[in-house]
Design a protein around this motif. Structure first.
Motif, PDB file in Angstrom:
ATOM      1  N   SER A 190       0.822  -1.201   0.000  1.00 20.80           N
ATOM      2  CA  SER A 190       0.000   0.000   0.000  1.00 20.80           C
ATOM      3  C   SER A 190       0.860   1.257   0.000  1.00 20.80           C
ATOM      4  O   SER A 190       1.934   1.284   0.582  1.00 20.80           O
ATOM      5  N   HIS A 191       0.368   2.264  -0.671  1.00 25.38           N
ATOM      6  CA  HIS A 191       1.032   3.559  -0.694  1.00 25.38           C
ATOM      7  C   HIS A 191       0.221   4.513   0.178  1.00 25.38           C
ATOM      8  O   HIS A 191      -1.008   4.418   0.215  1.00 25.38           O
ATOM      9  N   PRO A 192       0.899   5.403   0.928  1.00 20.21           N
ATOM     10  CA  PRO A 192       0.148   6.284   1.829  1.00 20.21           C
ATOM     11  C   PRO A 192      -0.915   7.147   1.129  1.00 20.21           C
ATOM     12  O   PRO A 192      -1.851   7.598   1.779  1.00 20.21           O
ATOM     13  N   ARG A 193      -0.783   7.383  -0.154  1.00 18.04           N
ATOM     14  CA  ARG A 193      -1.740   8.270  -0.826  1.00 18.04           C
ATOM     15  C   ARG A 193      -2.752   7.546  -1.691  1.00 18.04           C
ATOM     16  O   ARG A 193      -3.861   8.028  -1.886  1.00 18.04           O
ATOM     17  N   TRP A 194      -2.330   6.419  -2.279  1.00 21.01           N
ATOM     18  CA  TRP A 194      -3.214   5.752  -3.225  1.00 21.01           C
ATOM     19  C   TRP A 194      -3.268   4.274  -2.923  1.00 21.01           C
ATOM     20  O   TRP A 194      -2.239   3.654  -2.672  1.00 21.01           O
ATOM     21  N   SER A 195      -4.444   3.722  -2.994  1.00 16.11           N
ATOM     22  CA  SER A 195      -4.570   2.284  -2.920  1.00 16.11           C
ATOM     23  C   SER A 195      -3.904   1.731  -4.164  1.00 16.11           C
ATOM     24  O   SER A 195      -4.122   2.232  -5.262  1.00 16.11           O
TER      25      SER A 195
END
Lengths: 318, 209
Positions: A275-280
């Motif tokens: 997972s990325h903190p901004r985008w799934s």
């Protein structure tokens, strides 16, 4: 010039009339700033020739690495770009990139190779047969495209440079010239843009140095005249307008990794589990489609590249 | 005079509706770019924030210019802020996620900018609900006013939501942060508490021997 080395010019096999007409309709319909900006970019005198507006590339072979998926329209591929050297929103590169002069072009090769030096673009391309590679492109922001690149395997060029045994990584740098690239007047990222690959990634047959798309010379906003395409990695790894390659023993740090180390790692392999903190990263929107689709491990290239990362925890090495 | 004033509010109403009209028009003419859903999300979000800041500008404008007529726009501007914020949230739920609640729940948990965005919208809901004159009467002026102080928190939440979502270039959210700070400072300077403090500090009685 690439073109001079090619034989007679014929229309690209994949130039789609319908898309061409769509683009004309788009230009006709656009109004205000949009029309002025788009028209100056698309109908730029230097590239106002056949097809989509760029110069056709002759003698392009097809490749078994190409996907059969529906192509993202040329208009979308060339008007929706992340190229912070020309502004931080996605429309800016198409509107601003006219100031880039992609000819003449030199790539400096440094570091652990037997044949360092300055390579003219013409020399890099001399005697090389170009291939069309239709690849999926997955942006870290959760959207994707299918792009018919024209280029040649990076590995073919690297072999010619005869890398030394201690060359474990390749670092790439984009041009730094705030006059040609006005976005560099603001330090939103550390300039010049830097990206890197591990040597086995660089030598992988899927890894491409692209000089064109849709059968034509790369438009400036797409990274003219020479850019990297690594289809199993997030798009930001595909560094544009390359002027330098350095062969190193130490792992290089890319511009985005420097900007936000916990968000953008060195590997940046497409991974729906990380997972990325901004985008799934579980799903993505293919440009032109309405509903999101599932993101595939290594962007669907797992069969070809998964072995490169055997035994590595890809959640740590993101 | 009455004629001009009577015309004024509908004109502002129409101007506030223009971004939505333009969005619909661009959507119809296929001018929303390569990623239309992203364009709609960004547009409705930024207009929600702009309307919220305009709402917060009403009182300072009245105090500085002495033009009381501007007060008649406050509720309308506030409701437009809610309108665009609601469109923004609907775009996310519907067009972006397609009511995929599992994914939305992940998003809310994992992504701070989405958590704060949703919280900000929830703060705006009671303000919109209590906007009719009847609701105001029912609550009583004092309680109504206290409730509506939430708008300051919501405005800060909106700016933070915007700031946290940008990747690298924070210039635009910074501009909104500065505008909000100016509006809040002006409010403070003209507020009862501050003028009270000033008049205490400089009241002649203090300097009497």
């Amino acid at each position: 010039m690439i073109i001079k080395q090619m034989a007679d010019i014929r229309p690209s096999e994949i130039t789609d009339q319908q898309i061409y007409r769509e683009r004309r309709r788009f230009i006709r319909n656009a109004s205000g700033f949009l029309v002025a900006g788009m028209a100056s970019a698309v109908l730029h005198p230097r590239s106002a020739q056949a097809g989509h507006g760029g110069q056709s590339i002759e003698g392009v072979k097809s490749s078994s690495f190409s996907t059969k998926e529906k192509l993202t329209p040329y208009k979308d591929v060339t008007s929706y770009n992340n190229f912070y050297e020309f502004g931080t929103d996605k429309k800016s590169p198409a509107l601003q990139a006219g100031s880039l002069k992609p000819r003449p072009w030199t790539v400096v090769v440094e570091g652990a190779v037997s044949r360092p030096g300055n390579y003219f673009l013409e020399d890099i391309l001399k005697g090389r047969s170009l291939e069309e590679r239709i690849y999926r492109m997955r942006c870290v922001e959760g959207w994707s495209m299918v792009i018919p690149w024209v280029g040649f395997p990076l590995g073919d060029f690297i072999k010619r440079l005869e890398p030394a045994a201690n060359a474990r990584y390749v670092e790439f740098q984009t041009l730094f010239d705030p006059v040609q690239m006005p976005g560099q007047k603001r330090d939103v990222l550390e300039w010049p843009y830097v990206e890197g690959l591990r040597m086995d990634e660089a030598m992988h047959p899927l890894t491409l140095l692209a000089v064109g798309l849709y059968g034509e010379v790369l438009p400036n906003q797409s990274g003219a005249p020479l850019r990297l395409v690594v289809p199993w990695k997030y798009g930001f790894k595909g560094i544009k307008s390359i002027v330098k390659m350095r062969f190193l023993e130490q792992q290089p740090r890319g511009s985005w990794t420097r900007s936000a180390p916990h968000e953008y790692g060195f590997y940046a392999n497409v991974n729906p589990q990380a997972s990325h903190p901004r985008w799934s990263q579980r799903r993505e929107r293919r440009i032109g489609e309405f509903r999101k689709r599932k993101t595939l491990m290594f962007n669907g290239y797992a069969e070809q590249v998964a072995h490169l990362y055997q035994g590595m925890d890809l959640k740590n090495f993101f | 005079m009455r004629g001009v004033e009577g015309f004024f509010k509908p004109a502002v109403f129409f101007v506030c509706l223009l971004p939505a009209i333009m969005l619909a028009w661009h959507g119809w003419r296929d001018l929303l770019g390569a990623n239309p859903i992203e364009t709609i999300t960004h547009d409705t979000g930024i207009w929600g924030l702009r309307m919220l800041l305009l709402t917060l500008a009403v009182t300072p404008v009245r105090k500085i210019t002495g033009w009381n007529g501007v007060m008649r726009l406050r509720r309308m501007l506030g409701l437009f802020a809610f309108f665009y914020a609601a469109l923004h949230l609907m775009t996310y739920f519907w067009l972006d996620q397609f009511f995929f609640w599992e994914e939305i729940w992940f998003d809310i948990q994992e992504r701070p900018f989405i958590s704060i965005g949703l919280a900000t919208f929830l703060l705006l809901v009671p303000l919109a609900l209590s906007s009719p004159t009847a609701a105001m009467r029912w609550l009583g002026g004092r309680r109504w006013q206290r409730l509506h102080r939430i708008v300051y928190v919501a405005a800060i939440g909106g700016v933070v939501h915007y700031w946290w979502l940008v990747k690298a270039d924070a210039r635009s959210p910074q501009i909104y942060a500065v505008l909000l700070a100016v509006l809040l400072v002006v409010r403070l300077l003209y507020g009862r508490w501050f003028t009270g403090l000033l008049s205490q500090l400089f009241s002649p009685s203090r300097f009497r021997v």
